[in-house]
Design a protein around this motif. Structure first.
Motif, PDB file in Angstrom:
ATOM      1  N   LEU A 252      16.229   3.205   6.508  1.00 14.90           N
ATOM      2  CA  LEU A 252      14.825   3.164   6.889  1.00 14.90           C
ATOM      3  C   LEU A 252      14.615   2.134   7.996  1.00 14.90           C
ATOM      4  O   LEU A 252      15.356   1.149   8.089  1.00 14.90           O
ATOM      5  N   PRO A 253      13.617   2.334   8.853  1.00 12.45           N
ATOM      6  CA  PRO A 253      13.330   1.348   9.901  1.00 12.45           C
ATOM      7  C   PRO A 253      13.101  -0.041   9.307  1.00 12.45           C
ATOM      8  O   PRO A 253      12.587  -0.184   8.192  1.00 12.45           O
ATOM      9  N   SER A 254      13.453  -1.062  10.052  1.00 12.30           N
ATOM     10  CA  SER A 254      13.386  -2.432   9.558  1.00 12.30           C
ATOM     11  C   SER A 254      11.958  -2.889   9.275  1.00 12.30           C
ATOM     12  O   SER A 254      11.758  -3.850   8.525  1.00 12.30           O
ATOM     13  N   CYS A 255      10.949  -2.222   9.855  1.00 12.58           N
ATOM     14  CA  CYS A 255       9.565  -2.627   9.609  1.00 12.58           C
ATOM     15  C   CYS A 255       9.090  -2.277   8.213  1.00 12.58           C
ATOM     16  O   CYS A 255       8.066  -2.791   7.742  1.00 12.58           O
ATOM     17  N   VAL A 256       9.804  -1.384   7.510  1.00 15.10           N
ATOM     18  CA  VAL A 256       9.414  -0.991   6.158  1.00 15.10           C
ATOM     19  C   VAL A 256       9.968  -2.015   5.173  1.00 15.10           C
ATOM     20  O   VAL A 256      11.181  -2.222   5.111  1.00 15.10           O
ATOM     21  N   PRO A 257       9.109  -2.681   4.400  1.00 14.03           N
ATOM     22  CA  PRO A 257       9.603  -3.708   3.475  1.00 14.03           C
ATOM     23  C   PRO A 257      10.401  -3.092   2.334  1.00 14.03           C
ATOM     24  O   PRO A 257      10.105  -1.986   1.876  1.00 14.03           O
ATOM     25  N   THR A 282      -5.903 -16.512  -8.113  1.00 17.94           N
ATOM     26  CA  THR A 282      -6.301 -17.819  -8.640  1.00 17.94           C
ATOM     27  C   THR A 282      -6.392 -17.839 -10.158  1.00 17.94           C
ATOM     28  O   THR A 282      -6.311 -18.901 -10.770  1.00 17.94           O
ATOM     29  N   ASN A 283      -6.570 -16.672 -10.789  1.00 18.32           N
ATOM     30  CA  ASN A 283      -6.681 -16.638 -12.253  1.00 18.32           C
ATOM     31  C   ASN A 283      -5.346 -16.306 -12.922  1.00 18.32           C
ATOM     32  O   ASN A 283      -5.303 -15.774 -14.026  1.00 18.32           O
ATOM     33  N   ALA A 284      -4.247 -16.591 -12.240  1.00 16.52           N
ATOM     34  CA  ALA A 284      -2.887 -16.473 -12.792  1.00 16.52           C
ATOM     35  C   ALA A 284      -2.468 -15.028 -13.042  1.00 16.52           C
ATOM     36  O   ALA A 284      -1.527 -14.764 -13.773  1.00 16.52           O
ATOM     37  N   THR A 285      -3.150 -14.070 -12.441  1.00 19.49           N
ATOM     38  CA  THR A 285      -2.707 -12.686 -12.494  1.00 19.49           C
ATOM     39  C   THR A 285      -2.140 -12.322 -11.119  1.00 19.49           C
ATOM     40  O   THR A 285      -2.098 -13.148 -10.211  1.00 19.49           O
ATOM     41  N   SER A 286      -1.712 -11.080 -10.976  1.00 18.82           N
ATOM     42  CA  SER A 286      -1.179 -10.644  -9.691  1.00 18.82           C
ATOM     43  C   SER A 286      -1.803  -9.327  -9.284  1.00 18.82           C
ATOM     44  O   SER A 286      -1.973  -8.435 -10.114  1.00 18.82           O
ATOM     45  N   ASP A 287      -2.177  -9.235  -8.034  1.00 20.10           N
ATOM     46  CA  ASP A 287      -2.732  -8.004  -7.488  1.00 20.10           C
ATOM     47  C   ASP A 287      -1.678  -7.298  -6.649  1.00 20.10           C
ATOM     48  O   ASP A 287      -0.816  -7.941  -6.044  1.00 20.10           O
ATOM     49  N   LEU A 288      -1.765  -5.977  -6.619  1.00 25.02           N
ATOM     50  CA  LEU A 288      -0.849  -5.186  -5.822  1.00 25.02           C
ATOM     51  C   LEU A 288      -1.451  -4.991  -4.428  1.00 25.02           C
ATOM     52  O   LEU A 288      -2.549  -4.457  -4.285  1.00 25.02           O
ATOM     53  N   ILE A 289      -0.748  -5.448  -3.408  1.00 29.08           N
ATOM     54  CA  ILE A 289      -1.182  -5.272  -2.023  1.00 29.08           C
ATOM     55  C   ILE A 289      -0.399  -4.100  -1.428  1.00 29.08           C
ATOM     56  O   ILE A 289       0.834  -4.091  -1.439  1.00 29.08           O
ATOM     57  N   LEU A 290      -1.114  -3.109  -0.920  1.00 30.79           N
ATOM     58  CA  LEU A 290      -0.487  -1.890  -0.422  1.00 30.79           C
ATOM     59  C   LEU A 290      -0.473  -1.864   1.101  1.00 30.79           C
ATOM     60  O   LEU A 290      -1.423  -2.304   1.755  1.00 30.79           O
ATOM     61  N   ARG A 291       0.608  -1.344   1.669  1.00 27.99           N
ATOM     62  CA  ARG A 291       0.746  -1.147   3.113  1.00 27.99           C
ATOM     63  C   ARG A 291       1.084   0.320   3.368  1.00 27.99           C
ATOM     64  O   ARG A 291       1.812   0.945   2.584  1.00 27.99           O
ATOM     65  N   VAL A 292       0.571   0.874   4.444  1.00 27.22           N
ATOM     66  CA  VAL A 292       0.741   2.294   4.749  1.00 27.22           C
ATOM     67  C   VAL A 292       1.448   2.450   6.092  1.00 27.22           C
ATOM     68  O   VAL A 292       1.092   1.783   7.074  1.00 27.22           O
ATOM     69  N   PHE A 293       2.445   3.333   6.143  1.00 27.40           N
ATOM     70  CA  PHE A 293       3.188   3.633   7.363  1.00 27.40           C
ATOM     71  C   PHE A 293       3.150   5.142   7.623  1.00 27.40           C
ATOM     72  O   PHE A 293       3.294   5.937   6.681  1.00 27.40           O
TER      73      PHE A 293
END
Length: 397
Positions: A252-257, A282-293
């Motif tokens: 895959l291209p290098s720009c894709v994490p 900040t409340n000790a949880t984790s959110d999913l951050i999405l990126r689109v290609f």
């Protein structure tokens, strides 16, 4: 009693013209199917092949640990309702394609296709003989490890009969097996992504996990695997016997994490690749951050191309492993585009929760639409497919 019979006869006696006009006021697939189910004469007046309905949102089916499956339907941008289905908790789902669920019966190891809207089923052979043979080839006892991981269909069963059910196996050098409708056994495909990789990229691990595979163009599949490291294009030969063969592969291209989860989404004539990463809050949880290609798979001698996009316009994406869906928000009142719906799993206050979330691509914010601590297994999107498989065999479609 006599009055009830008279009323039923009166409704059944409505002219086909009046039934057809009345049906035009129905906007949802569920309401339309209930309307058709009133009696035989109404079903005859409303063939599914001439369904007038506007585009429909996919429904979300979620397996439960102890009860029958649950269905969730979005009724607004961030709201909806759920109900139980007739699918047993002892049946697992391997995939969802063209509105059909690919079900796996754990005891008999039989595979079947099920349309949750029309309730039609297409039986396929048991995987037991082939799984036992694969185990013997790997020096294991029958039933010792090879299990179906996920599956998809090469094309819509209601459009033609030259479709393949394709099942990918795990716990062995991951391979795929195929079956056409009406065949008595599954065909093992000797050509696999991983064996090809081992031949062409010395030193690579042949057990790289297959992450995504979706139909891509006519008679082709596109796959990504190995923690977003590789892509492959697979050609589908409907046979008989049906075969799936790797025709091209590469990095895959290098720009894709190199992150998971990832999803390939056919959308408005192009292929999107969505990747995600966790971000602590900040409340000790984790959110999913999405990126689109935007993703253009390569070919032999041509590298794949990926370009990140910050905006998907009017599109709404519904992410699921090898069965993501894309629709236009303008077709649904009260919904906003540039949104990505996905199912998330997490442990909150000691409870395992399954949540349906929506990610706003422009703001980068995530909101919960629905959550439950009863639901513990993978969820599947299913796009409404109201065409009849049995009807297509009779020529009714």
């Amino acid at each position: 009693m006599a009055g009830a019979i008279t009323r039923r006869a009166m409704w059944a006696g409505l002219s086909a013209h009046l039934v057809n006009i009345t049906s035009k006021f129905l906007r949802s697939a569920a309401d339309f199917l209930r309307f058709r189910a009133v009696c035989r004469s109404w079903r005859s007046a409303l063939p599914l092949s001439r369904c007038h309905l506007p585009p429909q949102l996919p429904i979300l089916l979620v397996g439960s640990a102890f009860e029958n499956w649950m269905t969730f339907r979005l009724t607004a941008d961030s709201a909806g309702h759920c109900c139980r289905t007739g699918i047993s908790a002892f049946i697992s789902c391997l995939g969802s394609s063209y509105g059909w669920l690919i079900l796996f019966h754990k005891d008999s190891k039989e595979v079947s296709l099920f349309n949750p809207y029309t309730a039609e089923a297409i039986p396929l052979p048991s995987l037991t003989p082939l799984l036992d043979k694969i185990e013997q080839e790997n020096g294991n006892e029958p039933g010792g490890g090879a299990t179906p991981e996920h599956a998809l269909l090469s094309s819509d069963p209601t459009l033609h009969r030259d479709f393949l059910a394709i099942v990918f196996l795990e716990a062995v050098h991951l391979r795929c097996v195929t079956c056409r409708p009406g065949e008595r056994s599954w065909t093992a495909n000797p050509n696999s992504i991983f064996l090809d990789l081992r031949l062409t990229i010395p030193g690579e691990d042949p057990s790289l996990p297959l992450m995504e595979v979706v139909p891509y163009g006519e008679g082709r599949l596109c796959a990504i695997y190995g923690d977003n490291m590789y892509w492959a294009v697979l050609g589908v030969d409907p046979g008989p016997p049906g075969r799936v063969k790797v025709t091209a592969w590469g990095r895959l291209p290098s720009c894709v994490p190199h992150t998971i989860p990832s999803a390939l989404v056919p959308s408005a004539g192009e292929l999107l690749l969505v990747t995600g990463c966790r971000k602590r809050t900040t409340n000790a949880t984790s959110d999913l951050i999405l990126r689109v290609f935007r993703f253009d798979p390569g070919d032999m001698g041509r590298e794949a191309v990926a370009s990140e996009v910050a905006d998907i316009g009017d599109r709404m994406l519904f992410l699921g492993r090898s069965h993501s869906v894309s629709v236009a928000a303008r077709d649904f009142t009260g919904f906003q585009g540039n949104a990505i719906y996905f199912v998330d799993y997490g442990l909150i206050l000691g409870k395992t929760l399954t949540a349906l979330c929506v990610f706003r691509l422009r703001s980068g914010e995530t909101a919960h639409v629905f959550e439950s601590d009863e639901l513990r297994y993978t969820a599947w999107w299913a796009s409404p497919n109201l065409r009849s498989y049995n009807g297509s065999l009779r020529g009714d479609n």
